[in-house]
Design a protein around this motif. Sequence first.
Motif, PDB file in Angstrom:
ATOM      1  N   PHE A 342       0.819  -1.203   0.000  1.00 22.28           N
ATOM      2  CA  PHE A 342       0.000   0.000   0.000  1.00 22.28           C
ATOM      3  C   PHE A 342       0.860   1.262   0.000  1.00 22.28           C
ATOM      4  CE2 PHE A 342      -2.784   3.038   2.479  1.00 22.28           C
ATOM      5  CZ  PHE A 342      -3.601   3.343   1.401  1.00 22.28           C
ATOM      6  N   MET A 343       1.955   1.240   0.762  1.00 23.44           N
ATOM      7  CA  MET A 343       2.819   2.407   0.837  1.00 23.44           C
ATOM      8  C   MET A 343       3.450   2.707  -0.525  1.00 23.44           C
ATOM      9  SD  MET A 343       6.392   2.995   2.765  1.00 23.44           S
ATOM     10  CE  MET A 343       7.187   2.453   1.245  1.00 23.44           C
ATOM     11  N   TRP A 344       3.986   1.677  -1.153  1.00 22.13           N
ATOM     12  CA  TRP A 344       4.623   1.832  -2.458  1.00 22.13           C
ATOM     13  C   TRP A 344       3.604   2.285  -3.506  1.00 22.13           C
ATOM     14  CZ3 TRP A 344       7.509  -2.750  -5.296  1.00 22.13           C
ATOM     15  CH2 TRP A 344       8.248  -2.217  -6.354  1.00 22.13           C
ATOM     16  N   PHE A 345       2.424   1.683  -3.483  1.00 14.33           N
ATOM     17  CA  PHE A 345       1.381   2.040  -4.441  1.00 14.33           C
ATOM     18  C   PHE A 345       0.954   3.500  -4.259  1.00 14.33           C
ATOM     19  CE2 PHE A 345      -3.095   2.459  -5.614  1.00 14.33           C
ATOM     20  CZ  PHE A 345      -3.091   1.953  -6.906  1.00 14.33           C
ATOM     21  N   THR A 346       0.788   3.908  -3.003  1.00 15.57           N
ATOM     22  CA  THR A 346       0.370   5.283  -2.721  1.00 15.57           C
ATOM     23  C   THR A 346       1.399   6.284  -3.231  1.00 15.57           C
ATOM     24  OG1 THR A 346      -0.817   4.545  -0.743  1.00 15.57           O
ATOM     25  CG2 THR A 346      -0.309   6.894  -0.907  1.00 15.57           C
ATOM     26  N   GLY A 347       2.672   6.049  -2.904  1.00 19.81           N
ATOM     27  CA  GLY A 347       3.712   6.977  -3.325  1.00 19.81           C
ATOM     28  C   GLY A 347       3.877   7.046  -4.829  1.00 19.81           C
ATOM     29  N   SER A 348       3.871   5.895  -5.485  1.00 20.16           N
ATOM     30  CA  SER A 348       4.057   5.870  -6.941  1.00 20.16           C
ATOM     31  C   SER A 348       2.882   6.505  -7.665  1.00 20.16           C
ATOM     32  CB  SER A 348       4.251   4.421  -7.412  1.00 20.16           C
ATOM     33  OG  SER A 348       5.398   3.848  -6.839  1.00 20.16           O
ATOM     34  N   SER A 349       1.671   6.188  -7.217  1.00 20.12           N
ATOM     35  CA  SER A 349       0.482   6.752  -7.863  1.00 20.12           C
ATOM     36  C   SER A 349       0.429   8.263  -7.679  1.00 20.12           C
ATOM     37  CB  SER A 349      -0.786   6.104  -7.295  1.00 20.12           C
ATOM     38  OG  SER A 349      -0.779   4.711  -7.488  1.00 20.12           O
ATOM     39  N   TRP A 350       0.700   8.693  -6.461  1.00 20.72           N
ATOM     40  CA  TRP A 350       0.663  10.122  -6.152  1.00 20.72           C
ATOM     41  C   TRP A 350       1.687  10.878  -7.001  1.00 20.72           C
ATOM     42  CZ3 TRP A 350      -2.180  13.014  -2.501  1.00 20.72           C
ATOM     43  CH2 TRP A 350      -1.725  14.298  -2.256  1.00 20.72           C
ATOM     44  N   ALA A 351       2.908  10.367  -7.045  1.00 20.81           N
ATOM     45  CA  ALA A 351       3.961  11.046  -7.790  1.00 20.81           C
ATOM     46  C   ALA A 351       3.666  11.059  -9.288  1.00 20.81           C
ATOM     47  CB  ALA A 351       5.306  10.370  -7.527  1.00 20.81           C
ATOM     48  N   SER A 352       3.133   9.956  -9.796  1.00 20.28           N
ATOM     49  CA  SER A 352       2.848   9.882 -11.221  1.00 20.28           C
ATOM     50  C   SER A 352       1.729  10.838 -11.612  1.00 20.28           C
ATOM     51  CB  SER A 352       2.484   8.449 -11.599  1.00 20.28           C
ATOM     52  OG  SER A 352       2.340   8.314 -12.992  1.00 20.28           O
ATOM     53  N   VAL A 353       0.672  10.837 -10.787  1.00 20.05           N
ATOM     54  CA  VAL A 353      -0.494  11.667 -11.116  1.00 20.05           C
ATOM     55  C   VAL A 353      -0.258  13.131 -10.799  1.00 20.05           C
ATOM     56  CG1 VAL A 353      -2.922  12.086 -10.579  1.00 20.05           C
ATOM     57  CG2 VAL A 353      -2.100   9.740 -10.838  1.00 20.05           C
ATOM     58  N   LEU A 354       0.307  13.417  -9.606  1.00 13.03           N
ATOM     59  CA  LEU A 354       0.419  14.814  -9.176  1.00 13.03           C
ATOM     60  C   LEU A 354       1.731  15.449  -9.625  1.00 13.03           C
ATOM     61  CD1 LEU A 354      -1.495  16.663  -7.686  1.00 13.03           C
ATOM     62  CD2 LEU A 354      -0.223  16.239  -5.587  1.00 13.03           C
ATOM     63  N   MET A 355       2.855  14.765  -9.353  1.00 12.00           N
ATOM     64  CA  MET A 355       4.139  15.347  -9.733  1.00 12.00           C
ATOM     65  C   MET A 355       4.285  15.397 -11.253  1.00 12.00           C
ATOM     66  SD  MET A 355       8.039  14.058  -8.940  1.00 12.00           S
ATOM     67  CE  MET A 355       7.942  14.384  -7.185  1.00 12.00           C
ATOM     68  N   GLY A 356       3.911  14.335 -11.919  1.00 10.92           N
ATOM     69  CA  GLY A 356       4.048  14.304 -13.371  1.00 10.92           C
ATOM     70  C   GLY A 356       2.917  15.001 -14.079  1.00 10.92           C
ATOM     71  N   LEU A 357       1.747  14.369 -14.059  1.00 13.29           N
ATOM     72  CA  LEU A 357       0.607  14.907 -14.803  1.00 13.29           C
ATOM     73  C   LEU A 357       0.115  16.224 -14.211  1.00 13.29           C
ATOM     74  CD1 LEU A 357      -1.233  14.261 -17.189  1.00 13.29           C
ATOM     75  CD2 LEU A 357      -2.799  13.151 -15.586  1.00 13.29           C
ATOM     76  N   GLY A 358       0.178  16.368 -12.881  1.00 13.42           N
ATOM     77  CA  GLY A 358      -0.289  17.607 -12.253  1.00 13.42           C
ATOM     78  C   GLY A 358       0.505  18.814 -12.699  1.00 13.42           C
ATOM     79  N   ASN A 359       1.829  18.682 -12.727  1.00 10.85           N
ATOM     80  CA  ASN A 359       2.652  19.801 -13.190  1.00 10.85           C
ATOM     81  C   ASN A 359       2.478  20.047 -14.682  1.00 10.85           C
ATOM     82  OD1 ASN A 359       4.233  20.982 -10.971  1.00 10.85           O
ATOM     83  ND2 ASN A 359       5.020  18.914 -10.709  1.00 10.85           N
ATOM     84  N   LEU A 360       2.240  18.975 -15.441  1.00 11.34           N
ATOM     85  CA  LEU A 360       1.949  19.167 -16.864  1.00 11.34           C
ATOM     86  C   LEU A 360       0.637  19.927 -17.045  1.00 11.34           C
ATOM     87  CD1 LEU A 360       2.961  15.718 -18.428  1.00 11.34           C
ATOM     88  CD2 LEU A 360       4.148  17.913 -18.670  1.00 11.34           C
ATOM     89  N   ALA A 361      -0.332  19.665 -16.161  1.00  9.34           N
ATOM     90  CA  ALA A 361      -1.601  20.397 -16.216  1.00  9.34           C
ATOM     91  C   ALA A 361      -1.386  21.880 -15.939  1.00  9.34           C
ATOM     92  CB  ALA A 361      -2.588  19.806 -15.211  1.00  9.34           C
TER      93      ALA A 361
END
Length: 412
Positions: A342-361
């Motif tokens: 759960f910890m790994w999934f949370t961190g990876s999903s958050w970073a992919s969606v928010l750090m990556g796609l969020g900054n692209l948005a």
Amino acid sequence: MAGCLPLARAPSSSFSRRSSSLLASSKPLYSVSLKSSVAVPEHNVSSESCERLTVASWFFSSAPNLHRLKLKSCRSVDSDVYYPLGKGALETRESNRQWDYLTAKFAAASNFPFFLLQLPQIVLNAQNLLAGNSASLLAVPWLGMVTGLLGNLSLLSYFAKKRETEAIFVQTLGVISIYVVIVQLAIAKAMPLPQFIVTSVAVASGLILNFLNYFNWLNAGIWSFWEDVITIGGVSVLPQVMWSTFVPFIPNSILPGLIAFSVALLAVGLARIDKLPEPGVKILGSTSGWTATLLFMWMPIAQMWTNFLNPDNIRGLSAFSMLLAMIGNGLMIPRALFIRDFMWFTGSSWASVLMGLGNLACMYCFKSISKEFFLAAAFSLATWIGIALWRDTKAYGYRSPVGSLKELVFGS
């Protein structure tokens, strides 16, 4: 995240590990329910610290109509335990072993975008040093680099304890690449020498101790001390970084870090003298991994806050770097989901969606990138996550992804 095996050896696959005490143990922890068209008695399987097990091959041959086995997995709060997953409802088909293999390969492939993410900074620093332009390295915040280094070291210890080989490579690469930048800063005198020496000792100690622990060559007492160190360090740094993000809107203070340090020191001390309740000991055991994950999760929030305060700075962001961050973290999502971390999934999903796609948005909103670029990135990420959920649902025999996500968060 910083952070996630070939079929022939599959060191992290539940199908490749066997236990000599599989049928001899008298302490049942898991109940295996066999779904078959013939009457098959219930068997109990035990495991120390939720270690991943495989039913012996003769057992399968004695039940020719067996289709799947179901084991209980640990709760998400215990995700720091070595191989917590009981591989619930995994079908014994080649396709599911192949998905185990592929998820590990995806995690290994994340090394490539993460390396490309750090490489431009290393090359730029080297060019400035060779040109005698050491002053330009003052723009790189050494404190932020050390903070990221601490996060990578904490996650390296977390994955070394779980024997997730590919994730270990990812975090080791993160430690080494950040340390190279820190060495460049020290050469340019952009980082104080005492802090550089302490950081170097921490990096050398962390890499050596994790290597020895991975191969079971390390004394348990030394490893326990190292875990205490990274736990106290992580708990101290996280609230301080979060507080500093909003300066000068709030007073500049080291009080959050001092309070967190005192609480962490007290908790570790109580655990050492066996005065901490059992639930507290379990929480403390996963604290270093969670604080490192939360630290990486906070980075995109800090970046978006900076974008909000200074919209002109968005033009200075690299769309390619944001895309690499999204790809690197996204590649680790299937593996984290498959092993129910759960910890790994949370961190990876958050970073992919928010750090990556969020900054692209943000960049799209301020017209730094085209509409087509943003939509292509968003569609690709959504498709990738959808495939991961769908394939995991098939592997575990659920009817919908809800079952996989429920087991990920709450255990089976």
